[in-house]
Design an enzyme around this catalytic site. Structure first.
Site, PDB file in Angstrom:
ATOM      1  N   ASP A  14       0.858  -1.143   0.025  1.00 54.50           N
ATOM      2  CA  ASP A  14       0.160  -0.109   0.141  1.00 54.50           C
ATOM      3  C   ASP A  14       0.895   1.250  -0.162  1.00 54.50           C
ATOM      4  O   ASP A  14       2.184   1.161   0.395  1.00 54.50           O
ATOM      5  CB  ASP A  14      -0.876   0.041   1.267  1.00 54.50           C
ATOM      6  CG  ASP A  14      -1.891   1.381   1.381  1.00 54.50           C
ATOM      7  OD1 ASP A  14      -2.660   1.346   0.083  1.00 54.50           O
ATOM      8  OD2 ASP A  14      -1.973   1.782   2.145  1.00 54.50           O
ATOM      9  N   SER A  15       0.305   2.275  -0.436  1.00 52.38           N
ATOM     10  CA  SER A  15       1.049   3.514  -0.417  1.00 52.38           C
ATOM     11  C   SER A  15       1.470   3.881   1.017  1.00 52.38           C
ATOM     12  O   SER A  15       2.401   4.819   1.185  1.00 52.38           O
ATOM     13  CB  SER A  15       0.058   4.664  -0.685  1.00 52.38           C
ATOM     14  OG  SER A  15      -1.098   4.925  -0.082  1.00 52.38           O
ATOM     15  N   CYS A  77      -4.052  -1.455  -2.322  1.00 54.23           N
ATOM     16  CA  CYS A  77      -4.393  -0.049  -2.554  1.00 54.23           C
ATOM     17  C   CYS A  77      -5.369   0.096  -3.511  1.00 54.23           C
ATOM     18  O   CYS A  77      -4.740  -0.554  -4.612  1.00 54.23           O
ATOM     19  CB  CYS A  77      -3.165   0.584  -2.598  1.00 54.23           C
ATOM     20  SG  CYS A  77      -2.996   2.314  -3.042  1.00 54.23           S
ATOM     21  N   ASN A  78      -6.344   0.910  -3.573  1.00 50.92           N
ATOM     22  CA  ASN A  78      -7.403   0.951  -4.721  1.00 50.92           C
ATOM     23  C   ASN A  78      -6.515   1.980  -5.562  1.00 50.92           C
ATOM     24  O   ASN A  78      -6.864   1.831  -6.952  1.00 50.92           O
ATOM     25  CB  ASN A  78      -8.563   1.707  -4.201  1.00 50.92           C
ATOM     26  CG  ASN A  78      -9.492   0.731  -3.582  1.00 50.92           C
ATOM     27  OD1 ASN A  78     -10.320   0.102  -4.187  1.00 50.92           O
ATOM     28  ND2 ASN A  78      -9.102   0.677  -2.286  1.00 50.92           N
ATOM     29  N   GLU A 162      -3.393   9.699   7.523  1.00 54.38           N
ATOM     30  CA  GLU A 162      -2.140   9.560   7.460  1.00 54.38           C
ATOM     31  C   GLU A 162      -1.433  10.387   8.751  1.00 54.38           C
ATOM     32  O   GLU A 162      -0.609   9.933   9.303  1.00 54.38           O
ATOM     33  CB  GLU A 162      -1.449   9.689   6.359  1.00 54.38           C
ATOM     34  CG  GLU A 162      -1.630   8.696   5.158  1.00 54.38           C
ATOM     35  CD  GLU A 162      -0.654   7.382   5.259  1.00 54.38           C
ATOM     36  OE1 GLU A 162       0.547   7.730   5.493  1.00 54.38           O
ATOM     37  OE2 GLU A 162      -1.063   6.371   5.217  1.00 54.38           O
ATOM     38  N   CYS A 196     -11.379   2.600  -0.734  1.00 54.36           N
ATOM     39  CA  CYS A 196      -9.889   3.022  -0.423  1.00 54.36           C
ATOM     40  C   CYS A 196      -9.505   2.509   0.975  1.00 54.36           C
ATOM     41  O   CYS A 196     -10.473   2.317   1.894  1.00 54.36           O
ATOM     42  CB  CYS A 196      -9.679   4.561  -0.075  1.00 54.36           C
ATOM     43  SG  CYS A 196      -8.118   5.133   0.785  1.00 54.36           S
ATOM     44  N   HIS A 198      -7.739   2.964   3.485  1.00 54.97           N
ATOM     45  CA  HIS A 198      -7.548   3.804   4.559  1.00 54.97           C
ATOM     46  C   HIS A 198      -8.998   4.203   5.099  1.00 54.97           C
ATOM     47  O   HIS A 198      -9.149   4.330   6.540  1.00 54.97           O
ATOM     48  CB  HIS A 198      -7.042   5.267   4.233  1.00 54.97           C
ATOM     49  CG  HIS A 198      -5.559   5.170   4.114  1.00 54.97           C
ATOM     50  ND1 HIS A 198      -4.994   4.514   2.942  1.00 54.97           N
ATOM     51  CD2 HIS A 198      -4.592   5.868   4.812  1.00 54.97           C
ATOM     52  CE1 HIS A 198      -3.540   4.794   3.039  1.00 54.97           C
ATOM     53  NE2 HIS A 198      -3.298   5.485   4.019  1.00 54.97           N
TER      54      HIS A 198
HETATM   55  N1  DGL Z   1      -4.962   3.105   0.568  1.00 53.13           N
HETATM   56  C1  DGL Z   1      -4.866   3.706  -0.653  1.00 53.13           C
HETATM   57  C2  DGL Z   1      -6.017   3.593  -1.600  1.00 53.13           C
HETATM   58  O1  DGL Z   1      -6.769   2.307  -1.184  1.00 53.13           O
HETATM   59  C3  DGL Z   1      -4.679   5.075  -0.268  1.00 53.13           C
HETATM   60  C4  DGL Z   1      -4.141   6.074  -1.473  1.00 53.13           C
HETATM   61  C5  DGL Z   1      -3.358   7.217  -1.249  1.00 53.13           C
HETATM   62  O2  DGL Z   1      -2.224   6.946  -0.841  1.00 53.13           O
HETATM   63  O3  DGL Z   1      -3.885   8.195  -1.377  1.00 53.13           O
HETATM   64  O4  DGL Z   1      -6.545   3.986  -2.305  1.00 53.13           O
END
Ligand code: DGL
Length: 277
Positions: A14-15, A77-78, A162, A196, A198
């Protein structure tokens, strides 16, 4: 990280922290495997970045997970699933690692969304990148062409999460704003995808602005069930994944702050190692 011939964890990428909400459910469902998590916190959020950048960062992380022994990587991560997965699967894998696999989180979600709606009006909440990619619209159409899909981009939500600001009045303002904006697109929406990874952290806050009959779908369990099914259908991949119940966590940012926040997302203690990319 030392690479050896027997360590073949399932990679989860994930990011930042969001993928931990997916990993938590995967580990619960499939506890025997080894897992290697990689959070690219130093470059998060990805949600507002271009296709090229998200693809470049995601590929770099996937390559690292492959080099660490992963035979299978989940883009938890989407944004990365929407902007990088197809190119990695079609363009990179054939020459980079033809026997390894990379899977995303959008497909398992869109495969089942039709089972949750009576009105046939569904909503998607996601990052700007996920929404503008149109991936949910395309994928849902493939499985449930009769559905009407309404999307809302929530660019402030990932930064608030975050930065651990999601319990504040400021966060409430942005949560209410986007939930109401989505419901204003169709009063008949009766199922919403939290698109998402998060967002499960603010699930209760989102629910607060919805009528109780509107279903909110988080992806953790859905992706875990999808993976379980995938491993059953692909014994050639499953047999390569090592099973010593090992959990490892990598972050491209500071380990101390990662461990603190990651413990919240994962639900139990996390001790990470730093990765320089
Ligand atoms: N968890 C990521 C998602 O599912 C977050 C994306 C991000 O870093 O903006 O999209």
């Amino acid at each position: 990280m030392a690479k050896n011939n027997t360590y073949h964890p399932i990679g989860i990428f994930d990011s930042g922290y969001g993928g931990l909400t997916i990993m938590k459910k995967i580990v619960k469902e499939l506890p025997d495997y080894d897992y290697l998590y990689l959070g690219d916190n130093a470059r998060a959020p990805y949600g507002s970045r271009s296709f090229e950048t998200v693809y470049e960062y995601t590929l770099e992380c996937v390559k690292h997970l492959f080099a660490s022994g992963c035979e299978l990587v989940i883009l938890a991560c989407n944004t990365a699933s929407a902007k990088a997965l197809r190119t990695i699967q079609q363009k990179d894998l054939p020459h980079l690692a033809p026997n390894k696999r990379v899977l995303g989180v959008i497909r398992p979600t869109t495969e089942i969304i039709g089972n949750y709606t009576k009105t046939k009006h569904v909503g998607v909440l996601g990052t700007s990148g996920t929404v503008s990619s149109g991936s949910y619209l395309v994928e849902i159409k493939r499985f449930f062409p009769e559905l009407k899909v309404f999307q809302e981009a929530c660019p402030m939500w990932v930064p608030l999460i975050e930065n651990n600001e999601y319990e504040t009045a400021g966060a409430d303002f942005f949560i209410e704003k986007h939930v109401k904006a989505l419901m204003n697109k169709s009063k008949n929406i009766d199922a919403i995808i939290l698109g998402c990874t998060h967002y499960p952290l603010i699930e209760d806050k989102i629910k607060h602005y919805l009528l109780p009959e509107v279903k909110l779908l988080t992806q953790g369990k859905i992706v875990a069930d999808g993976l379980k099914n995938y491993l059953l259908r692909h014994p050639e991949i499953e047999s390569k994944c090592s099973k010593t119940n090992g959990l490892k966590f990598l972050t491209t940012d500071l380990t101390e702050s990662f461990d603190r926040a990651a413990t919240l997302f994962f639900g139990s203690k996390v001790k990470s190692e730093h990765l320089n990319l």
